[in-house]
Design an enzyme around this catalytic site. Structure first.
Site, PDB file in Angstrom:
ATOM      1  N   TYR A  86     -15.200  52.122 -12.034  1.00  0.00           N
ATOM      2  CA  TYR A  86     -15.154  53.183 -13.057  1.00  0.00           C
ATOM      3  C   TYR A  86     -15.916  52.733 -14.305  1.00  0.00           C
ATOM      4  O   TYR A  86     -16.848  53.410 -14.761  1.00  0.00           O
ATOM      5  CB  TYR A  86     -13.694  53.519 -13.400  1.00  0.00           C
ATOM      6  CG  TYR A  86     -13.557  54.411 -14.618  1.00  0.00           C
ATOM      7  CD1 TYR A  86     -14.069  55.708 -14.621  1.00  0.00           C
ATOM      8  CD2 TYR A  86     -12.923  53.950 -15.782  1.00  0.00           C
ATOM      9  CE1 TYR A  86     -13.957  56.524 -15.741  1.00  0.00           C
ATOM     10  CE2 TYR A  86     -12.808  54.762 -16.905  1.00  0.00           C
ATOM     11  CZ  TYR A  86     -13.333  56.042 -16.882  1.00  0.00           C
ATOM     12  OH  TYR A  86     -13.232  56.840 -17.992  1.00  0.00           O
ATOM     13  N   ARG A 104      -1.999  49.101 -26.191  1.00  0.00           N
ATOM     14  CA  ARG A 104      -3.201  49.943 -26.078  1.00  0.00           C
ATOM     15  C   ARG A 104      -3.392  50.773 -27.351  1.00  0.00           C
ATOM     16  O   ARG A 104      -2.481  50.935 -28.143  1.00  0.00           O
ATOM     17  CB  ARG A 104      -3.065  50.902 -24.875  1.00  0.00           C
ATOM     18  CG  ARG A 104      -3.020  50.198 -23.523  1.00  0.00           C
ATOM     19  CD  ARG A 104      -4.355  49.582 -23.148  1.00  0.00           C
ATOM     20  NE  ARG A 104      -4.306  48.870 -21.883  1.00  0.00           N
ATOM     21  CZ  ARG A 104      -4.057  47.564 -21.738  1.00  0.00           C
ATOM     22  NH1 ARG A 104      -3.809  46.809 -22.804  1.00  0.00           N
ATOM     23  NH2 ARG A 104      -4.045  47.003 -20.556  1.00  0.00           N
TER      24      ARG A 104
HETATM   25  N1  LIG Z   1      -8.826  60.835 -20.842  1.00  0.00           N
HETATM   26  C1  LIG Z   1      -9.080  59.632 -21.341  1.00  0.00           C
HETATM   27  O1  LIG Z   1      -8.177  58.953 -21.855  1.00  0.00           O
HETATM   28  C2  LIG Z   1     -10.473  59.075 -21.314  1.00  0.00           C
HETATM   29  C3  LIG Z   1     -10.679  57.770 -21.805  1.00  0.00           C
HETATM   30  C4  LIG Z   1     -11.978  57.251 -21.784  1.00  0.00           C
HETATM   31  C5  LIG Z   1     -13.035  58.020 -21.311  1.00  0.00           C
HETATM   32  N2  LIG Z   1     -12.805  59.282 -20.841  1.00  0.00           N
HETATM   33  C6  LIG Z   1     -13.933  60.052 -20.314  1.00  0.00           C
HETATM   34  O2  LIG Z   1     -13.919  61.342 -20.884  1.00  0.00           O
HETATM   35  C7  LIG Z   1     -14.393  62.306 -19.948  1.00  0.00           C
HETATM   36  C8  LIG Z   1     -13.416  63.476 -19.892  1.00  0.00           C
HETATM   37  O3  LIG Z   1     -12.125  63.003 -19.505  1.00  0.00           O
HETATM   38  P1  LIG Z   1     -10.910  64.006 -19.264  1.00  0.00           P
HETATM   39  O4  LIG Z   1      -9.666  63.242 -19.526  1.00  0.00           O
HETATM   40  O5  LIG Z   1     -11.167  65.264 -19.973  1.00  0.00           O
HETATM   41  O6  LIG Z   1     -11.036  64.217 -17.683  1.00  0.00           O
HETATM   42  P2  LIG Z   1     -10.838  65.557 -16.812  1.00  0.00           P
HETATM   43  O7  LIG Z   1     -10.704  65.130 -15.393  1.00  0.00           O
HETATM   44  O8  LIG Z   1      -9.754  66.392 -17.395  1.00  0.00           O
HETATM   45  O9  LIG Z   1     -12.217  66.324 -17.033  1.00  0.00           O
HETATM   46  C9  LIG Z   1     -13.394  65.997 -16.351  1.00  0.00           C
HETATM   47  C10 LIG Z   1     -14.055  67.312 -15.942  1.00  0.00           C
HETATM   48  O10 LIG Z   1     -15.314  67.023 -15.343  1.00  0.00           O
HETATM   49  C11 LIG Z   1     -15.458  67.793 -14.153  1.00  0.00           C
HETATM   50  N3  LIG Z   1     -16.364  67.047 -13.274  1.00  0.00           N
HETATM   51  C12 LIG Z   1     -16.176  65.810 -12.754  1.00  0.00           C
HETATM   52  N4  LIG Z   1     -17.250  65.429 -12.042  1.00  0.00           N
HETATM   53  C13 LIG Z   1     -18.138  66.447 -12.112  1.00  0.00           C
HETATM   54  C14 LIG Z   1     -19.441  66.643 -11.591  1.00  0.00           C
HETATM   55  N5  LIG Z   1     -20.018  65.714 -10.838  1.00  0.00           N
HETATM   56  N6  LIG Z   1     -20.084  67.790 -11.873  1.00  0.00           N
HETATM   57  C15 LIG Z   1     -19.493  68.758 -12.639  1.00  0.00           C
HETATM   58  N7  LIG Z   1     -18.261  68.627 -13.159  1.00  0.00           N
HETATM   59  C16 LIG Z   1     -17.593  67.481 -12.890  1.00  0.00           C
HETATM   60  C17 LIG Z   1     -14.050  67.964 -13.614  1.00  0.00           C
HETATM   61  O11 LIG Z   1     -13.891  69.066 -12.752  1.00  0.00           O
HETATM   62  C18 LIG Z   1     -13.237  68.096 -14.906  1.00  0.00           C
HETATM   63  O12 LIG Z   1     -13.121  69.436 -15.314  1.00  0.00           O
HETATM   64  C19 LIG Z   1     -14.534  61.574 -18.608  1.00  0.00           C
HETATM   65  O13 LIG Z   1     -15.905  61.354 -18.365  1.00  0.00           O
HETATM   66  C20 LIG Z   1     -13.814  60.259 -18.824  1.00  0.00           C
HETATM   67  O14 LIG Z   1     -14.402  59.209 -18.111  1.00  0.00           O
HETATM   68  C21 LIG Z   1     -11.543  59.822 -20.818  1.00  0.00           C
END
Ligand SMILES: NC(=O)c1ccc[n+]([C@@H]2O[C@H](COP(=O)([O-])OP(=O)(O)OC[C@H]3O[C@@H](n4cnc5c(N)ncnc54)[C@H](O)[C@@H]3O)[C@@H](O)[C@H]2O)c1
Length: 316
Positions: free
Chosen positions: A143, A221
């Protein structure tokens, strides 16, 4: 009126960004595969195209139908660390290879700005606390690697084509807004799991390890409210009018142990959380705390939610 593309706009953090852009009068286009996001999470004020960012024909067609997109917010990603260890190819493909397809489509369409959701996982087990943007990046799972690879690609696209970019490395995003709630399936994040126990949807919480080198033995964290995260994106968009690139850690700088988070939920919600201690999880560092000084200094970022209690109060 300005027009933006939000990739991953049906997810937890992307939804908050879509809402904020629309609220300030911008035009918003969403691409989301709905593989982890939900259709009901799509703001009706945006134009929604369902598909993968790695489907070149599809993404190209969206840029053709939607001329005038000024910048892309790239939230799309798979986010489960444990799953990434078991199925690395899925993560390298979705988060890295598919992201490159998006960059190519942007280049062809002449869209020259992107803001990317990266993660604290790019640092792996950090050699210093707080973690600054210059702390060594050494991810310990696919990841984190998939995100770091994409960060590197952004720099190469900048060098080759002048792409402007901002990388945000989020620590633990949490909290709710009126429309957005953290509710991943399966849920692997601490606060929503505690809330499930509080609401009786889960019997008890297993705390992974209580022999870490921290005052109460549980991992520490850094938790940052989703609205504060998105505010940083809007500030970055402004900065990108004059600056070519930026890397920022986004956390609130206050670390909380797992037991402290549990106690905060108990206090704010007036409930008792049933919990037990389980084994350590491999690769969990004792503490991960961000320094967000650069975001404060360069972007003028002022996180509104400074304590874990104030974050939990937003969760209804
Ligand atoms: N939630 C956290 O604490 C956190 C921490 C660090 C980084 N992030 C990053 O932030 C971003 C958003 O996180 P989140 O918590 O909203 O996740 P989430 O799963 O709620 O949202 C991700 C969205 O991206 C869409 N998606 C995934 N792969 C795709 C693709 N190949 N094409 C089109 N759509 C796609 C999914 O359907 C989903 O709606 C992510 O990239 C994650 O790595 C999140």
């Amino acid at each position: 009126m300005h027009k933006y593309l939000v990739v991953g706009g049906a997810g937890y953090i992307g939804r908050v960004c879509v809402d904020k852009l629309l609220a300030r009068g911008d035009e918003v286009v969403i691409i989301d595969s709905l593989q982890t996001g939900r259709e009901e999470n799509v703001n009706k004020g945006a134009r929604f195209y369902q598909g993968r960012m790695g489907d070149a024909e599809f993404v190209r067609s969206v840029f053709e139908k939607e001329p005038g997109i000024e910048a892309v917010f790239q939230f799309a990603g798979l986010i489960q660390v444990g799953e990434s260890v078991k199925t690395p190819g899925k993560y390298y493909t979705n988060n890295f290879a598919e992201g490159i397809v998006l960059l190519e489509a942007m280049r062809e369409a002449g869209v020259g700005k992107i803001i990317f959701s990266s993660t604290a996982a790019v640092f792996g087990i950090p050699q210093e606390i707080p973690i600054t943007e210059d702390t060594e990046k050494s991810p310990i799972n696919p990841y984190g690697e998939s995100k770091l690879f994409f960060e590197k690609a952004l720099l190469r696209y900048h060098e080759a084509y002048g792409l402007r970019f901002t990388v945000f490395r989020y620590f633990n995003a949490c909290g709710s807004t009126e429309n957005a709630h953290e509710n991943h399936v399966p849920e692997t994040h601490l606060i929503p799991i505690i809330m499930e126990v509080a609401e009786g949807m889960r019997e008890e919480l297993t705390v992974n390890g209580n022999d870490y080198n921290t005052p109460d033995g549980t991992c520490i964290r850094d938790y940052v409210h989703v609205e504060d995260l998105v505010d940083a994106h809007l500030l970055a968009l402004k900065r990108m009018e004059t600056e070519e690139m930026g890397y920022y850690n986004l956390g609130n700088g206050n670390g909380y142990s797992i037991l402290e988070v549990i106690r905060a939920v108990e206090k704010v919600k007036g409930v008792k959380i049933k919990m037990k201690f389980g084994a350590r999880r491999e690769g969990d560092p004792d503490r991960l705390i961000a320094s967000s000084e650069r975001a404060k200094k360069e972007l003028g970022w002022k996180p509104k939610f400074q304590t874990i209690e104030s974050i939990i109060e937003t969760i209804k």
